[in-house]
Design a protein around this motif. Sequence first.
Motif, mmCIF file in Angstrom:
data_model
loop_
_atom_site.group_PDB
_atom_site.id
_atom_site.type_symbol
_atom_site.label_atom_id
_atom_site.label_comp_id
_atom_site.label_asym_id
_atom_site.label_seq_id
_atom_site.Cartn_x
_atom_site.Cartn_y
_atom_site.Cartn_z
ATOM 1 N N TYR A 151 2.635 -0.374 -2.554
ATOM 2 C CA TYR A 151 2.064 -1.526 -3.255
ATOM 3 C C TYR A 151 0.600 -1.221 -3.574
ATOM 4 O O TYR A 151 -0.119 -0.648 -2.750
ATOM 5 C CB TYR A 151 2.136 -2.784 -2.406
ATOM 6 C CG TYR A 151 3.522 -3.373 -2.278
ATOM 7 C CD1 TYR A 151 3.923 -4.435 -3.086
ATOM 8 C CD2 TYR A 151 4.428 -2.878 -1.350
ATOM 9 C CE1 TYR A 151 5.194 -4.988 -2.969
ATOM 10 C CE2 TYR A 151 5.698 -3.420 -1.226
ATOM 11 C CZ TYR A 151 6.073 -4.486 -2.032
ATOM 12 O OH TYR A 151 7.329 -5.016 -1.914
ATOM 13 N N GLY A 153 -3.070 -3.011 -5.091
ATOM 14 C CA GLY A 153 -3.799 -4.220 -5.444
ATOM 15 C C GLY A 153 -5.208 -3.892 -5.873
ATOM 16 O O GLY A 153 -5.797 -2.901 -5.425
ATOM 17 N N GLY A 158 -5.025 -8.934 -2.633
ATOM 18 C CA GLY A 158 -3.917 -8.884 -3.579
ATOM 19 C C GLY A 158 -4.263 -9.593 -4.881
ATOM 20 O O GLY A 158 -5.433 -9.891 -5.151
ATOM 21 N N PHE A 160 -0.433 -7.785 -4.757
ATOM 22 C CA PHE A 160 0.020 -6.411 -4.648
ATOM 23 C C PHE A 160 1.340 -6.252 -5.400
ATOM 24 O O PHE A 160 2.242 -7.078 -5.272
ATOM 25 C CB PHE A 160 0.211 -6.030 -3.175
ATOM 26 C CG PHE A 160 -1.070 -5.982 -2.404
ATOM 27 C CD1 PHE A 160 -1.849 -4.834 -2.386
ATOM 28 C CD2 PHE A 160 -1.509 -7.090 -1.692
ATOM 29 C CE1 PHE A 160 -3.037 -4.784 -1.682
ATOM 30 C CE2 PHE A 160 -2.686 -7.056 -0.977
ATOM 31 C CZ PHE A 160 -3.463 -5.906 -0.969
ATOM 32 N N ASN A 162 4.330 -3.226 -6.722
ATOM 33 C CA ASN A 162 4.805 -1.844 -6.584
ATOM 34 C C ASN A 162 5.763 -1.498 -7.710
ATOM 35 O O ASN A 162 6.244 -2.380 -8.433
ATOM 36 C CB ASN A 162 5.442 -1.600 -5.216
ATOM 37 C CG ASN A 162 6.791 -2.276 -5.048
ATOM 38 O OD1 ASN A 162 7.134 -3.213 -5.762
ATOM 39 N ND2 ASN A 162 7.558 -1.818 -4.075
ATOM 40 N N TRP A 184 -6.596 -1.039 -3.313
ATOM 41 C CA TRP A 184 -6.031 -1.198 -1.986
ATOM 42 C C TRP A 184 -4.532 -0.936 -2.051
ATOM 43 O O TRP A 184 -3.868 -1.322 -3.020
ATOM 44 C CB TRP A 184 -6.324 -2.591 -1.457
ATOM 45 C CG TRP A 184 -7.751 -2.764 -1.042
ATOM 46 C CD1 TRP A 184 -8.260 -2.699 0.218
ATOM 47 C CD2 TRP A 184 -8.884 -3.017 -1.892
ATOM 48 N NE1 TRP A 184 -9.625 -2.893 0.212
ATOM 49 C CE2 TRP A 184 -10.029 -3.097 -1.073
ATOM 50 C CE3 TRP A 184 -9.034 -3.196 -3.273
ATOM 51 C CZ2 TRP A 184 -11.298 -3.338 -1.564
ATOM 52 C CZ3 TRP A 184 -10.305 -3.440 -3.780
ATOM 53 C CH2 TRP A 184 -11.419 -3.501 -2.932
ATOM 54 N N ILE A 185 -3.998 -0.292 -1.015
ATOM 55 C CA ILE A 185 -2.621 0.202 -1.046
ATOM 56 C C ILE A 185 -1.925 -0.147 0.264
ATOM 57 O O ILE A 185 -2.521 -0.081 1.346
ATOM 58 C CB ILE A 185 -2.603 1.729 -1.266
ATOM 59 C CG1 ILE A 185 -3.261 2.067 -2.610
ATOM 60 C CG2 ILE A 185 -1.182 2.277 -1.216
ATOM 61 C CD1 ILE A 185 -3.513 3.534 -2.834
ATOM 62 N N PRO A 233 -1.436 -8.265 3.641
ATOM 63 C CA PRO A 233 -0.592 -7.196 3.096
ATOM 64 C C PRO A 233 0.803 -7.704 2.768
ATOM 65 O O PRO A 233 1.251 -8.710 3.333
ATOM 66 C CB PRO A 233 -0.547 -6.175 4.248
ATOM 67 C CG PRO A 233 -0.740 -7.000 5.482
ATOM 68 C CD PRO A 233 -1.699 -8.093 5.083
ATOM 69 N N ASN A 240 -1.699 0.261 5.760
ATOM 70 C CA ASN A 240 -2.651 -0.342 4.825
ATOM 71 C C ASN A 240 -3.768 0.651 4.571
ATOM 72 O O ASN A 240 -4.290 1.268 5.516
ATOM 73 C CB ASN A 240 -3.261 -1.625 5.396
ATOM 74 C CG ASN A 240 -2.257 -2.738 5.629
ATOM 75 O OD1 ASN A 240 -2.600 -3.776 6.154
ATOM 76 N ND2 ASN A 240 -1.001 -2.538 5.252
#
Length: 287
Positions: A151, A153, A158, A160, A162, A184-185, A233, A240
């Motif tokens: 995911y 973001g 978020g 988020f 995918n 951010w993942i 998340p 994360n």
Amino acid sequence: MQAQQWKLGSIMFVLALVTSGLASGQQLPMEPFHESGQSITGAFEGWFPNQDGTYSLLLGYFNRNMQEPMDIPIGPDNEIEPGGPDQGQPTHFLPGRGWGLFTITVPKDFGDKHLTWTITANGKPAVIPLSLNPLWRLEPFVDATGDTPPYIGFSEDGPFVNGPVGQTESLTATVGTALPLTLWIADDDKDPLLRRAKDDAPIKVHWIVLRGPATVKFANDAPPVETVKLKSPPPGTPFNGMETTTATFSEPGEYILNLQAQDATGGGPGGRQCCWSNAKVKVSVKP
């Protein structure tokens, strides 16, 4: 006798390559690599259904010019029809293979219709068809092991998203001034044993330019993903992380950058067609 067996084996190998290329939907002519002066072919990776009943056609490209990135503006030399010429395709083509970079949404009743993507590079046209042929259906959101794509973001809060379609953010920048690019993942971390080292992140990322009138310089086009704690998340994502780099633009204009995130399975584009995600950043660069 051995020479005849070698010739027969070579012929069978070539036939196998051709057959596998047609079956995968890539439709890439078997030409050797060159430094420059060669063609660029669109690559149809396949298609997948969307929740609203529409379909997404997934595409990339193959630039045979190993020392020649090329810019081909939207128009007669870079068009997707009918309905185009602009349907979100790249205009900047890096050397080599660009896998699964963008999608085209077609309606519920698309049926047996087809689109064609024409790219003319160095005076050499290449045309590929795009359709909903059942042989080319993909499952990019989950593989047979239950693994899912990372995911991505644009904020630690978020949202988020995918998968290959991803989401898009719009930013502004100034010529010559580095623009921070922080995303951010989150990931399900299904295959931790495949990491190279114990503390390695299960995600790798890569930035490229999809469109733009001039040069873009990334401080690092494959920055490491650092472990962080996200506030909210997505469910089922024990890993994360955050990546950060900068992009500096040499000329004013409109640019589109693409971040591709791939998990530790080594699948994704060119592999099992899962599990990777795209995120696009539109940048309006002022003088």
